[in-house]
Design a protein around this motif. Structure first.
Motif, PDB file in Angstrom:
ATOM      1  N   PRO A   1       1.568  -1.521  -2.450  1.00 14.14           N
ATOM      2  CA  PRO A   1       2.971  -1.595  -2.013  1.00 14.14           C
ATOM      3  C   PRO A   1       3.923  -2.262  -2.998  1.00 14.14           C
ATOM      4  CG  PRO A   1       1.528  -2.046  -0.162  1.00 14.14           C
ATOM      5  CD  PRO A   1       0.653  -1.994  -1.386  1.00 14.14           C
ATOM      6  N   PRO A   2       3.510  -3.335  -3.722  1.00 11.27           N
ATOM      7  CA  PRO A   2       4.437  -3.936  -4.688  1.00 11.27           C
ATOM      8  C   PRO A   2       4.624  -3.123  -5.964  1.00 11.27           C
ATOM      9  CG  PRO A   2       2.759  -5.516  -3.971  1.00 11.27           C
ATOM     10  CD  PRO A   2       2.302  -4.170  -3.560  1.00 11.27           C
ATOM     11  N   GLY A   3       3.876  -2.032  -6.121  1.00 10.50           N
ATOM     12  CA  GLY A   3       4.106  -1.168  -7.284  1.00 10.50           C
ATOM     13  C   GLY A   3       2.924  -0.904  -8.184  1.00 10.50           C
ATOM     14  N   ALA A   4       1.766  -1.484  -7.902  1.00 11.17           N
ATOM     15  CA  ALA A   4       0.610  -1.249  -8.767  1.00 11.17           C
ATOM     16  C   ALA A   4       0.219   0.224  -8.738  1.00 11.17           C
ATOM     17  CB  ALA A   4      -0.568  -2.112  -8.332  1.00 11.17           C
ATOM     18  N   GLU A   5       0.006   0.803  -9.941  1.00 11.54           N
ATOM     19  CA  GLU A   5      -0.440   2.190 -10.028  1.00 11.54           C
ATOM     20  C   GLU A   5      -1.940   2.283  -9.790  1.00 11.54           C
ATOM     21  OE1 GLU A   5       0.743   3.367 -13.937  1.00 11.54           O
ATOM     22  OE2 GLU A   5       2.830   2.849 -13.570  1.00 11.54           O
ATOM     23  N   GLY A   6      -2.610   1.184  -9.916  1.00 14.37           N
ATOM     24  CA  GLY A   6      -4.057   1.110  -9.745  1.00 14.37           C
ATOM     25  C   GLY A   6      -4.533  -0.214 -10.293  1.00 14.37           C
ATOM     26  N   MET A   7      -5.833  -0.406 -10.287  1.00 10.90           N
ATOM     27  CA  MET A   7      -6.418  -1.612 -10.844  1.00 10.90           C
ATOM     28  C   MET A   7      -6.732  -1.372 -12.315  1.00 10.90           C
ATOM     29  SD  MET A   7      -6.108  -3.177  -8.054  1.00 10.90           S
ATOM     30  CE  MET A   7      -6.729  -4.808  -8.489  1.00 10.90           C
ATOM     31  N   SER A   8      -6.641  -2.411 -13.125  1.00 12.88           N
ATOM     32  CA  SER A   8      -6.894  -2.295 -14.558  1.00 12.88           C
ATOM     33  C   SER A   8      -8.352  -1.963 -14.860  1.00 12.88           C
ATOM     34  CB  SER A   8      -6.534  -3.602 -15.270  1.00 12.88           C
ATOM     35  OG  SER A   8      -5.171  -3.912 -15.096  1.00 12.88           O
ATOM     36  N   PHE A   9      -9.250  -2.365 -13.958  1.00 15.66           N
ATOM     37  CA  PHE A   9     -10.685  -2.150 -14.111  1.00 15.66           C
ATOM     38  C   PHE A   9     -11.308  -2.404 -12.752  1.00 15.66           C
ATOM     39  CE2 PHE A   9      -9.386  -6.368 -15.343  1.00 15.66           C
ATOM     40  CZ  PHE A   9     -10.167  -7.190 -14.553  1.00 15.66           C
TER      41      PHE A   9
ATOM     42  N   ALA B   1     -12.664  -7.355  -2.386  1.00 19.06           N
ATOM     43  CA  ALA B   1     -12.061  -6.517  -3.429  1.00 19.06           C
ATOM     44  C   ALA B   1     -11.197  -5.428  -2.816  1.00 19.06           C
ATOM     45  CB  ALA B   1     -13.151  -5.907  -4.293  1.00 19.06           C
ATOM     46  N   ALA B   2     -11.668  -4.828  -1.724  1.00 18.92           N
ATOM     47  CA  ALA B   2     -10.917  -3.744  -1.079  1.00 18.92           C
ATOM     48  C   ALA B   2      -9.582  -4.239  -0.530  1.00 18.92           C
ATOM     49  CB  ALA B   2     -11.752  -3.119   0.035  1.00 18.92           C
ATOM     50  N   GLU B   3      -9.594  -5.430   0.062  1.00 19.60           N
ATOM     51  CA  GLU B   3      -8.353  -6.009   0.576  1.00 19.60           C
ATOM     52  C   GLU B   3      -7.350  -6.223  -0.549  1.00 19.60           C
ATOM     53  OE1 GLU B   3      -7.151  -6.880   3.611  1.00 19.60           O
ATOM     54  OE2 GLU B   3      -8.849  -5.869   4.558  1.00 19.60           O
ATOM     55  N   LEU B   4      -7.834  -6.729  -1.672  1.00 17.52           N
ATOM     56  CA  LEU B   4      -6.960  -6.949  -2.829  1.00 17.52           C
ATOM     57  C   LEU B   4      -6.346  -5.631  -3.289  1.00 17.52           C
ATOM     58  CD1 LEU B   4      -5.908  -8.605  -5.313  1.00 17.52           C
ATOM     59  CD2 LEU B   4      -8.041  -7.931  -6.441  1.00 17.52           C
ATOM     60  N   GLU B   5      -7.181  -4.619  -3.463  1.00 18.11           N
ATOM     61  CA  GLU B   5      -6.705  -3.342  -3.986  1.00 18.11           C
ATOM     62  C   GLU B   5      -5.744  -2.661  -3.006  1.00 18.11           C
ATOM     63  OE1 GLU B   5     -10.312  -1.330  -5.092  1.00 18.11           O
ATOM     64  OE2 GLU B   5     -10.874  -2.953  -6.481  1.00 18.11           O
ATOM     65  N   TYR B   6      -5.939  -2.889  -1.724  1.00 18.09           N
ATOM     66  CA  TYR B   6      -5.046  -2.306  -0.712  1.00 18.09           C
ATOM     67  C   TYR B   6      -3.643  -2.913  -0.789  1.00 18.09           C
ATOM     68  CZ  TYR B   6      -3.228  -0.977   3.883  1.00 18.09           C
ATOM     69  OH  TYR B   6      -2.446  -0.488   4.907  1.00 18.09           O
ATOM     70  N   VAL B   7      -3.585  -4.249  -0.910  1.00 17.96           N
ATOM     71  CA  VAL B   7      -2.273  -4.904  -0.915  1.00 17.96           C
ATOM     72  C   VAL B   7      -1.588  -4.806  -2.275  1.00 17.96           C
ATOM     73  CG1 VAL B   7      -2.910  -6.499   0.923  1.00 17.96           C
ATOM     74  CG2 VAL B   7      -3.233  -7.181  -1.451  1.00 17.96           C
ATOM     75  N   ALA B   8      -2.310  -4.368  -3.322  1.00 17.60           N
ATOM     76  CA  ALA B   8      -1.698  -4.253  -4.647  1.00 17.60           C
ATOM     77  C   ALA B   8      -0.751  -3.062  -4.747  1.00 17.60           C
ATOM     78  CB  ALA B   8      -2.791  -4.127  -5.714  1.00 17.60           C
TER      79      ALA B   8
ATOM     80  N   THR C   1     -12.718  -4.222  -9.905  1.00 15.43           N
ATOM     81  CA  THR C   1     -12.544  -5.630  -9.544  1.00 15.43           C
ATOM     82  C   THR C   1     -13.885  -6.361  -9.471  1.00 15.43           C
ATOM     83  OG1 THR C   1     -10.521  -5.129  -8.319  1.00 15.43           O
ATOM     84  CG2 THR C   1     -11.653  -7.186  -7.764  1.00 15.43           C
ATOM     85  N   ILE C   2     -13.915  -7.545 -10.075  1.00 16.99           N
ATOM     86  CA  ILE C   2     -15.107  -8.386 -10.051  1.00 16.99           C
ATOM     87  C   ILE C   2     -14.952  -9.459  -8.978  1.00 16.99           C
ATOM     88  CG2 ILE C   2     -16.397 -10.132 -11.348  1.00 16.99           C
ATOM     89  CD1 ILE C   2     -15.856  -8.479 -13.872  1.00 16.99           C
ATOM     90  N   VAL C   3     -15.847  -9.435  -8.025  1.00 13.06           N
ATOM     91  CA  VAL C   3     -15.992 -10.516  -7.052  1.00 13.06           C
ATOM     92  C   VAL C   3     -17.472 -10.852  -7.060  1.00 13.06           C
ATOM     93  CG1 VAL C   3     -15.711 -11.281  -4.669  1.00 13.06           C
ATOM     94  CG2 VAL C   3     -14.084  -9.646  -5.645  1.00 13.06           C
ATOM     95  N   ALA C   4     -17.826 -11.939  -7.712  1.00 16.89           N
ATOM     96  CA  ALA C   4     -19.234 -12.311  -7.881  1.00 16.89           C
ATOM     97  C   ALA C   4     -19.450 -13.702  -7.305  1.00 16.89           C
ATOM     98  CB  ALA C   4     -19.631 -12.265  -9.352  1.00 16.89           C
ATOM     99  N   SER C   5     -20.244 -13.786  -6.243  1.00 11.66           N
ATOM    100  CA  SER C   5     -20.378 -15.046  -5.518  1.00 11.66           C
ATOM    101  C   SER C   5     -21.799 -15.575  -5.549  1.00 11.66           C
ATOM    102  CB  SER C   5     -19.944 -14.853  -4.056  1.00 11.66           C
ATOM    103  OG  SER C   5     -20.766 -13.889  -3.409  1.00 11.66           O
ATOM    104  N   GLY C   6     -21.920 -16.891  -5.328  1.00  8.17           N
ATOM    105  CA  GLY C   6     -23.229 -17.510  -5.267  1.00  8.17           C
ATOM    106  C   GLY C   6     -24.024 -17.304  -6.536  1.00  8.17           C
ATOM    107  N   GLU C   7     -25.257 -16.850  -6.414  1.00  4.65           N
ATOM    108  CA  GLU C   7     -26.097 -16.609  -7.580  1.00  4.65           C
ATOM    109  C   GLU C   7     -25.523 -15.518  -8.469  1.00  4.65           C
ATOM    110  OE1 GLU C   7     -30.071 -15.796  -6.415  1.00  4.65           O
ATOM    111  OE2 GLU C   7     -30.448 -17.819  -5.610  1.00  4.65           O
TER     112      GLU C   7
END
Length: 356
Positions: free
Chosen positions: A176-184, A167-174, A186-192
């Protein structure tokens, strides 16, 4: 954005409701009506136009952004200052945004004025449901920015890597292209944890095998995007493949049900019908979608028995899912705009099951 038209339309509705003024305190609604993006303020709209009340932190910003509203710099509570500014020999009827006022805030406002305060509900939100052409362009741009980051997510998903790191990697690269922030968050839910519909990214490591639900969005020029894709680490078994295909079929069926005049609940029903046939109906535990705009969750809601009729210009999510303890969870989500003849899917990301 055509703020002048929005204020004029609101003035007409206030006249029909026999309200002299409307005090707008929900900041996304303030932004929608006058363009002000600050975190504190109140907009008073009446027959003579709109006046923005805010504090000294926003003097320069408000002058630049709220060009179709008069500006008043208030000391203390902006909403109370707005009500206190109402003068005249007769008692004015002033509408309040009842959906966004606490009891204590309402009591404070009553002390600030002799006007007759009348709570309203959804007055501006119902207008915001129908996006104009410029808003749709902004929403589409936010969708495209988010979709363009999907490969970053895929490259970061490796057994042993924590969900929060992905999630942190995603938010970091968002950014530079112009994102003001994340909409909510971030959900990264794996396995169980993929069987948790809102399993926000945790410190749990991604397992060697299992689903990974990726639900995220970016804010661009104030407008939100929202998308979900589910991938699988390692080779999926037949049960996992069947679960994924059922959710995909349900999502496509719901999209096919979107057209002007359709009841929101019927779109939800289309998704549930497919999941029921596949044996997963009891594992679909949320509504099929919601509106998106200046806020990540806006009307209409695409849930069971919702009677709201879809109209051209509505921008909604279509996001059925199924979450089976012990097996895993799958959700697939696109943003869709209702058109004059049907709908257009805004999210371009492919929906075939990705195996990593």
């Amino acid at each position: 954005m055509d703020y002048k038209r929005r204020i004029t339309d609101l003035q007409r509705r206030l006249e029909k409701l026999r309200l002299d003024q409307l005090l707008v305190t929900h900041m996304p609604n303030v932004r929608y009506l006058c363009g002000f993006t600050g975190s504190s303020g109140a907009l008073l709209v009446g027959e003579r136009g709109a006046t923005l009340f805010t504090d000294g932190r926003y003097t320069v910003q408000a002058k630049q952004e709220a060009t179709h509203a008069r500006l008043r710099i208030a000391r203390g509570n902006a909403a109370a200052a707005a009500l206190a500014s109402i003068k005249g020999p007769r008692k004015h009827a002033v509408g309040l945004e009842g959906d966004h006022l606490s009891v204590s805030a309402y009591k404070a406002l009553r002390k600030a004025t002799k006007s007759l305060l009348k709570p309203t509900s959804g007055l501006i939100e119902r207008t915001r449901m129908i996006k104009d052409a410029e808003e749709i362009v902004q929403l589409h741009a936010a969708v495209m920015l988010a979709s363009g980051l999907f490969d970053v997510l895929l490259h970061g998903i490796k057994p042993g890597t924590t969900e929060s790191h992905v999630a942190a990697e995603l938010e970091y690269v968002a950014r530079p292209p112009g994102a003001e922030g994340m909409s909510f968050e971030t959900i990264v839910a794996s396995g169980e944890r993929s069987a948790m519909p809102h399993g926000v990214a945790s410190e749990n490591p991604i397992p060697a095998s299992g689903f990974v639900v990726l639900d995220y969005g970016v804010i661009l020029a104030g407008y939100c995007s929202d998308m979900t894709r589910t991938v699988h680490v390692g080779s999926p078994g037949e049960k996992q493949k069947a679960l994924y295909q059922a959710v995909l079929d349900a999502q496509l069926a719901a999209i096919s049900a979107v057209h002007p005049g359709q009841e929101a609940g019927k779109v939800d029903q289309a998704a549930r019908k497919v999941l029921k046939k596949a044996g997963f109906a009891s594992y679909f535990t949320h509504s099929t979608g919601h509106g998106v705009g200046l806020e990540i969750h806006e009307p209409p809601r695409l849930g069971k028995d919702q009677k709201e009729l879809l109209q051209p210009g509505m921008v909604i999510t279509i996001e059925p899912g199924a979450y089976v303890p012990g097996l895993g969870g799958v959700r697939i989500e696109d943003m869709v705009v209702v058109t004059e003849t049907g709908c257009q899917v805004l999210t371009p990301t492919a929906k075939d099951l990705v195996t990593l």
